[in-house]
Design a protein around this motif. Structure first.
Motif, PDB file in Angstrom:
ATOM      1  N   GLY B 141       0.812  -1.208   0.000  1.00 36.63           N
ATOM      2  CA  GLY B 141       0.000   0.000   0.000  1.00 36.63           C
ATOM      3  C   GLY B 141       0.838   1.247   0.000  1.00 36.63           C
ATOM      4  O   GLY B 141       2.064   1.204  -0.133  1.00 36.63           O
ATOM      5  N   LYS B 142       0.164   2.367   0.158  1.00 36.81           N
ATOM      6  CA  LYS B 142       0.809   3.670   0.090  1.00 36.81           C
ATOM      7  C   LYS B 142       0.311   4.543   1.223  1.00 36.81           C
ATOM      8  O   LYS B 142      -0.870   4.522   1.532  1.00 36.81           O
ATOM      9  N   GLU B 143       1.237   5.315   1.786  1.00 36.94           N
ATOM     10  CA  GLU B 143       0.861   6.094   2.961  1.00 36.94           C
ATOM     11  C   GLU B 143       0.999   7.585   2.665  1.00 36.94           C
ATOM     12  O   GLU B 143       1.925   8.013   1.989  1.00 36.94           O
ATOM     13  N   TYR B 144       0.066   8.373   3.181  1.00 39.27           N
ATOM     14  CA  TYR B 144       0.071   9.822   2.975  1.00 39.27           C
ATOM     15  C   TYR B 144      -0.127  10.518   4.312  1.00 39.27           C
ATOM     16  O   TYR B 144      -1.027  10.161   5.070  1.00 39.27           O
ATOM     17  N   THR B 145       0.711  11.523   4.598  1.00 44.14           N
ATOM     18  CA  THR B 145       0.456  12.370   5.754  1.00 44.14           C
ATOM     19  C   THR B 145       0.199  13.789   5.260  1.00 44.14           C
ATOM     20  O   THR B 145       0.961  14.319   4.447  1.00 44.14           O
ATOM     21  N   PHE B 146      -0.896  14.349   5.700  1.00 43.50           N
ATOM     22  CA  PHE B 146      -1.211  15.763   5.448  1.00 43.50           C
ATOM     23  C   PHE B 146      -1.180  16.485   6.793  1.00 43.50           C
ATOM     24  O   PHE B 146      -1.670  15.947   7.777  1.00 43.50           O
ATOM     25  N   TRP B 147      -0.636  17.706   6.808  1.00 38.79           N
ATOM     26  CA  TRP B 147      -0.661  18.476   8.046  1.00 38.79           C
ATOM     27  C   TRP B 147      -1.563  19.695   7.897  1.00 38.79           C
ATOM     28  O   TRP B 147      -1.638  20.283   6.813  1.00 38.79           O
TER      29      TRP B 147
END
Lengths: 327, 327
Positions: B141-147
């Motif tokens: 899978g793929k991981e995304y962090t938004f702040w």
């Protein structure tokens, strides 16, 4: 060296476990165990199928046995039974009976030097983690769990028991309006029925009166009576075509206040949107099998829940790697 | 019997810790420690203020010292120093230096029989937990962090260093379009700049040229150059009125596939919407102070991160209670 896994029971969950093992290079399937005639099992690719009666011959060949039976009748027997022979992971989800089940498995596992992770999955499981952690962080707050959109097995079964119903399925749909009120920090008082809609797709036997069945569904106590329920009649073909997936998901939202005068509000939300409930649950079981393997090596015996297992144990990465790359 | 807490440093985070302690009946503030002149500290209600030089007199009076200094200069010194005397919790967040900091604190804590939770908060902290756990469950899978939306201290400081700027603040805003693509399971390749917008509110000294300052902000390398940046000029009064809060938040989203042919997709999302970044972070530190207290009693010495601490330790409830009511 790989972690050697056994699968007990090969329904949807067992299949999901097998495919999840294939995604984890540090794991290997030793055998699938079954109570059914061995040749009745249709299995993807080349896996060994063994009768459950021969399980004890595998005591030294399997590191963790993943129990894929149901909570109603399978696990209450298999949980303690297999904890005698193996480290185990299961998805026991009868909430009211968890304390009793924990004690039984704990006793057997401890006296046999085994480690058994019980009630693993997403609810109980990941949702429990989020409920617990956000309550510990924001004690002055309110917690909401929404389920769906997804298939409720219990409600689907209830529909299928109605006379004149040939087949049927029920989706639990969380209501956007309720979710948005919670997200806005409104802290509404909501009962389960105010948070969810029940949508049924029903295939009738020939010549059966639609209105009678619809009325019977909508007035079924406990299951539908208190809910907004929508009933759709479809053909068997439509059911097969559009409703054979097993999607699910849900939301755990906590809103809480901090500050000397409780002047600041915070919203913590965890959500899942799953194409396949059994495959996602199976993927969680497999990660916890890794944790069970490590904890057993470290000498942590007995029954464990998601609250007792430190999260680094779920990963194939070392503690150093986790600190360096994932913290 | 309550858990006795000390607070080292009384800025925004220290204040947040004090107010969080008041929300947890199993905890008690013993004293606030400071390097400043004691009478320069403005403190809510009736708390004891002690000079940092007298901290060692409190060795037997404090169960856990919560270190509320900054990661740049305070914690690298205070972390190891206080781990000699006390169990500690800190929010060390210089990602690149975590491995080294861990080793230093670990050595001191172990040799003094103390337990030190390092790098606690929401990022690093709760976000790290969600990144790690969802990767372990969905390896493919793929991981995304938004702040955000929230104030970036570093970027606000960069604006304020520009000549002619009297005051200013910078908000990092996650872009809805990018979030929605990720949520839909699109698996886009997104750099930080494609996920976030930078919005600045700037107060100018009298007679300064707006266009010159706007250009200087937008062309500042590392900070703004690669981003879509919006610059708004406001008065000092407007700044005080509308921009004195410290909101923050963000999203960790993992999308992953399961099944023998990777035919099923899953989205796991964790998000925070915080009115007060320091108060929420402080609430996490306080919950981990409870965990540190329990782990030290159990004989688990040394430095610990969120990956090493089993989650039940965060709660004031017993394991039995947690199994019964929160699983």
């Amino acid at each position: 060296m790989t972690i050697k896994i056994g699968i007990m029971g090969y329904g949807n969950l067992g299949k999901g476990v097998y495919s999840a093992i294939k995604q984890n290079p540090d794991m290997e399937l030793v055998a699938v165990f079954t109570r059914r005639p061995k040749n009745s099992i249709k299995i993807q690719e080349d896996a060994k199928i063994v009768s459950v009666d021969d399980a004890k011959e595998y005591v030294d060949k399997i590191d963790v046995m993943i129990l894929c039976g149901g909570s109603a009748t399978d696990l209450p027997v298999q949980g303690p039974e297999f904890a005698k022979l193996f480290n185990t992971v299961d998805s026991f989800d009868t909430h009211a009976k968890i304390p009793e089940y924990f004690e039984e498995v704990d006793l057997v596992a401890k006296s046999n030097g085994h480690t058994s992770a019980i009630s693993i999955g997403w609810d109980p499981g990941l949702f429990s983690i989020n409920r617990m952690v956000s309550e510990a962080i924001l004690p002055d707050g309110k917690e909401y769990t929404f389920w769906g959109s997804g298939v409720s097995q219990g409600h689907s079964d209830a529909i299928r028991r109605i006379s004149g119903v040939k087949n049927g399925i029920q989706y639990t749909i969380p209501l956007d309006g309720a979710i948005n009120r919670v997200r806005s920090g409104d802290d509404p008082n909501l009962e389960t029925k105010e948070k969810h809609l029940r949508v049924c797709y029903v295939v009738l036997e020939e010549g059966v009166d639609k209105n009678k069945v619809e009325k019977e569904i909508k007035e079924m106590p406990n299951y539908f009576l208190d809910y907004t329920t929508e009933v759709n009649f479809i053909t068997e073909d439509e059911l097969k075509l559009n409703h054979s997936g097993m999607p699910h998901g849900g939301f755990v939202i906590r809103s809480g206040k901090t500050g000397f005068n409780k002047e600041n509000k915070h919203i913590v939300e965890f959500s899942l949107k799953l194409d396949s409930n059994p495959e996602f649950t199976a993927s969680i079981l497999v990660a916890y099998a890794r944790a069970v393997f490590k904890m057993n090596k470290e000498g942590h015996f007995g029954a464990k829940t998601v609250f007792d297992i430190s999260l680094g144990h779920l990963s194939p990465k070392s503690s150093e790697e986790l600190r360096k790359n994932l913290l």
